[in-house]
Write a protein that holds these residues in place. Structure first.
Motif, PDB file in Angstrom:
ATOM      1  N   ILE A 284       0.814  -1.217   0.000  1.00  0.00           N
ATOM      2  CA  ILE A 284       0.000   0.000   0.000  1.00  0.00           C
ATOM      3  C   ILE A 284       0.853   1.275   0.000  1.00  0.00           C
ATOM      4  O   ILE A 284       1.878   1.361   0.673  1.00  0.00           O
ATOM      5  CB  ILE A 284      -0.975   0.009   1.201  1.00  0.00           C
ATOM      6  N   GLU A 285       0.408   2.257  -0.789  1.00  0.00           N
ATOM      7  CA  GLU A 285       1.036   3.576  -0.827  1.00  0.00           C
ATOM      8  C   GLU A 285      -0.051   4.637  -0.979  1.00  0.00           C
ATOM      9  O   GLU A 285      -0.888   4.546  -1.870  1.00  0.00           O
ATOM     10  CB  GLU A 285       2.024   3.683  -1.999  1.00  0.00           C
ATOM     11  N   LEU A 286      -0.049   5.610  -0.098  1.00  0.00           N
ATOM     12  CA  LEU A 286      -0.981   6.731  -0.174  1.00  0.00           C
ATOM     13  C   LEU A 286      -0.240   8.000   0.216  1.00  0.00           C
ATOM     14  O   LEU A 286       0.547   8.000   1.164  1.00  0.00           O
ATOM     15  CB  LEU A 286      -2.171   6.528   0.782  1.00  0.00           C
ATOM     16  N   ASN A 287      -0.481   9.061  -0.510  1.00  0.00           N
ATOM     17  CA  ASN A 287       0.175  10.325  -0.184  1.00  0.00           C
ATOM     18  C   ASN A 287      -0.280  10.827   1.185  1.00  0.00           C
ATOM     19  O   ASN A 287      -1.421  10.612   1.601  1.00  0.00           O
ATOM     20  CB  ASN A 287      -0.145  11.390  -1.244  1.00  0.00           C
ATOM     21  N   ASP A 288       0.624  11.503   1.856  1.00  0.00           N
ATOM     22  CA  ASP A 288       0.317  12.166   3.120  1.00  0.00           C
ATOM     23  C   ASP A 288      -0.164  11.170   4.178  1.00  0.00           C
ATOM     24  O   ASP A 288      -1.030  11.487   5.001  1.00  0.00           O
ATOM     25  CB  ASP A 288      -0.731  13.264   2.900  1.00  0.00           C
ATOM     26  N   SER A 289       0.376   9.940   4.140  1.00  0.00           N
ATOM     27  CA  SER A 289      -0.054   8.899   5.082  1.00  0.00           C
ATOM     28  C   SER A 289       1.151   8.176   5.678  1.00  0.00           C
ATOM     29  O   SER A 289       2.097   7.831   4.962  1.00  0.00           O
ATOM     30  CB  SER A 289      -0.971   7.889   4.390  1.00  0.00           C
ATOM     31  N   PHE A 290       1.085   7.922   6.979  1.00  0.00           N
ATOM     32  CA  PHE A 290       2.128   7.203   7.710  1.00  0.00           C
ATOM     33  C   PHE A 290       1.566   5.834   8.085  1.00  0.00           C
ATOM     34  O   PHE A 290       0.465   5.726   8.633  1.00  0.00           O
ATOM     35  CB  PHE A 290       2.498   7.982   8.974  1.00  0.00           C
ATOM     36  N   PHE A 291       2.305   4.759   7.765  1.00  0.00           N
ATOM     37  CA  PHE A 291       1.782   3.403   7.918  1.00  0.00           C
ATOM     38  C   PHE A 291       2.476   2.657   9.057  1.00  0.00           C
ATOM     39  O   PHE A 291       3.697   2.742   9.231  1.00  0.00           O
ATOM     40  CB  PHE A 291       1.959   2.607   6.623  1.00  0.00           C
ATOM     41  N   ILE A 292       1.679   1.874   9.810  1.00  0.00           N
ATOM     42  CA  ILE A 292       2.204   1.004  10.870  1.00  0.00           C
ATOM     43  C   ILE A 292       1.655  -0.404  10.637  1.00  0.00           C
ATOM     44  O   ILE A 292       0.448  -0.593  10.469  1.00  0.00           O
ATOM     45  CB  ILE A 292       1.762   1.485  12.271  1.00  0.00           C
ATOM     46  N   TYR A 293       2.543  -1.386  10.612  1.00  0.00           N
ATOM     47  CA  TYR A 293       2.137  -2.783  10.410  1.00  0.00           C
ATOM     48  C   TYR A 293       1.756  -3.403  11.753  1.00  0.00           C
ATOM     49  O   TYR A 293       2.525  -3.378  12.704  1.00  0.00           O
ATOM     50  CB  TYR A 293       3.283  -3.560   9.758  1.00  0.00           C
ATOM     51  N   LEU A 294       0.547  -3.990  11.815  1.00  0.00           N
ATOM     52  CA  LEU A 294       0.038  -4.552  13.065  1.00  0.00           C
ATOM     53  C   LEU A 294       0.311  -6.038  13.250  1.00  0.00           C
ATOM     54  O   LEU A 294       0.468  -6.514  14.359  1.00  0.00           O
ATOM     55  CB  LEU A 294      -1.482  -4.344  13.164  1.00  0.00           C
TER      56      LEU A 294
END
Length: 406
Positions: A284-294
């Motif tokens: 997944i890639e989205l602008n202006d978004s910070f990702f955390i894997y659960l």
């Protein structure tokens, strides 16, 4: 008198019957004397093909016990048919076997469990049940040596407030790196499930292996050092002055024991998105978004990480992207409850079930139970009813893969 293997086995069996009888402990009026069949001790005794010398040796051993006054022998034709305990020799037999009378052993065990009351609620529930079992003439779950180790372990983990690896725990409690894993891990988990306050966790996680991990992690116990995976735009400043710039094209992983060294964790994106599965996190890639894997249900490490970010970054929007199935929504609800943040479900609506209908799977029995459970709690009712009515669910990897292709 030095007992042979057969003699000791016979006396132990007779004493078990004596202590297990209804008359035990309330007087010595035994209307039915404890006895065993010969074949319970020497199974081939009546076999036509048995070794004659072995049969003769066995009979000699039994006659020795009779001469000592410990048993009576009942014959059928020329063979021994029953071996009967002599009640008036009970005290001598206890001494001969070096066996503690059951009523003494039971009192010792009741006193032991009573001494553990007041440690914490979970230990109290376990000990009270064991006392009740013993007072009703049944055996406690474990002998005293095992029970002492298990309760010592339980007390330690409830008092421990820092993260600890399983082998470190084993050293701390037993002085052995592997004893916890070999003998006491499963015992501790069973105790936690039966007597601890983990009903919600047990309802949410139906995979036994995953549940065991979650139970231990709730007590800061880990099999290996735990890492949190994340990517996006941000900056980490450590207390020693070291600064890391986080950029989307280079995902990072941080061990949870470094969280205490962070002075500041700034997120430069406007949204934080937690992702349930690794494939979707990587894709997944989205602008202006910070990702955390659960990695499914979030653990203590991720809870610390999320709370750290939440406290140091105001006005962030929080989203969760998971499977569109009852488990996915239970994970979302667990995340909300454990962090105190209201996560917005992302790509988890009915519209996605319709868009990717060709990839959906049918519900399993546990899915149906969990969906109805959520409806009863008035949670995600529209989504659950749609899944039940159409017998569908969808894995999030389908959505992240299809979106990346476009």
């Amino acid at each position: 008198m030095k007992l042979s293997k057969n003699q000791r086995l016979l006396l132990e069996k007779l004493m078990d019957k004596y202590e297990g009888s209804k008359s035990y402990g309330i007087g010595e009026d035994y209307t039915k004397l404890p006895m065993v069949k010969t074949t319970d001790i020497y199974k081939d005794y009546d076999n036509d093909f048995a070794d004659v010398d072995e049969q003769r040796d066995f009979e000699t051993e039994m006659l020795e016990l009779k001469k000592g006054g410990y048993i009576d022998i009942r014959n059928k034709r020329k063979s021994i048919s029953r071996l009967v305990l002599k009640i008036d020799k009970i005290e001598e037999i206890y001494e001969l076997l070096k066996r503690v009378p059951r009523k003494v052993a039971v009192k010792e065990q009741i006193d032991f469990y009573t001494s553990w009351l007041g440690k914490n609620e979970t230990i109290d529930k376990y000990c009270i049940e064991q006392i009740d079992i013993l007072e009703n003439g049944k055996k406690a779950k474990y002998d005293l040596e095992v029970a002492l180790r298990l309760l010592g372990l339980t007390e330690y983990v409830f008092n421990n407030e820092s993260d600890i690896l399983e082998r470190e725990l084993s050293i701390a409690v037993f002085g052995d790196t592997k004893l916890f894993e070999k003998e006491y891990r499963s015992k501790l988990i069973t105790l936690l499930k039966s007597y601890g306050d983990y009903d919600e966790l047990i309802k949410e996680i139906d995979d036994e292996k995953e549940l065991s991990v979650a139970l231990l992690e709730s007590l800061n116990i880990y099999s290996n050092p735990k890492y949190v995976y994340f990517k996006g735009n941000g900056k980490i400043t450590f207390k020693d002055g070291i600064i890391y710039d986080i950029i989307p094209r280079i995902p990072l992983a941080m061990p949870m024991d470094r969280f205490k060294d962070i002075a500041e964790f700034i997120i430069k994106d406007s949204s934080v998105i937690t992702v349930e599965n690794l494939a979707s996190y990587n894709r997944i890639e989205l602008n202006d978004s910070f990702f955390i894997y659960l990695a499914g249900y979030h653990n203590f490490a991720k809870e610390l990480f999320i709370n750290l970010i939440s406290k140091q970054n105001e006005n962030l929007k929080w989203f969760h992207f998971g499977d569109i199935d009852p488990d996915g929504f239970l994970i979302l609800e667990n995340l909300n409850k454990r962090t105190g943040i209201d996560f917005i479900p992302l790509n988890m609506g009915i519209d996605k079930l319709k868009t990717y209908a060709k990839y959906t799977k049918t519900l399993e029995k546990n899915d149906i139970i969990k969906a109805n459970g959520l409806i009863e709690k008035n949670m995600y009712v529209k989504e659950m009813k749609y899944m039940l009515d159409n017998n569908v669910k969808l894995e999030q990897e389908v959505i992240s893969w299809e979106k990346s292709r476009k």
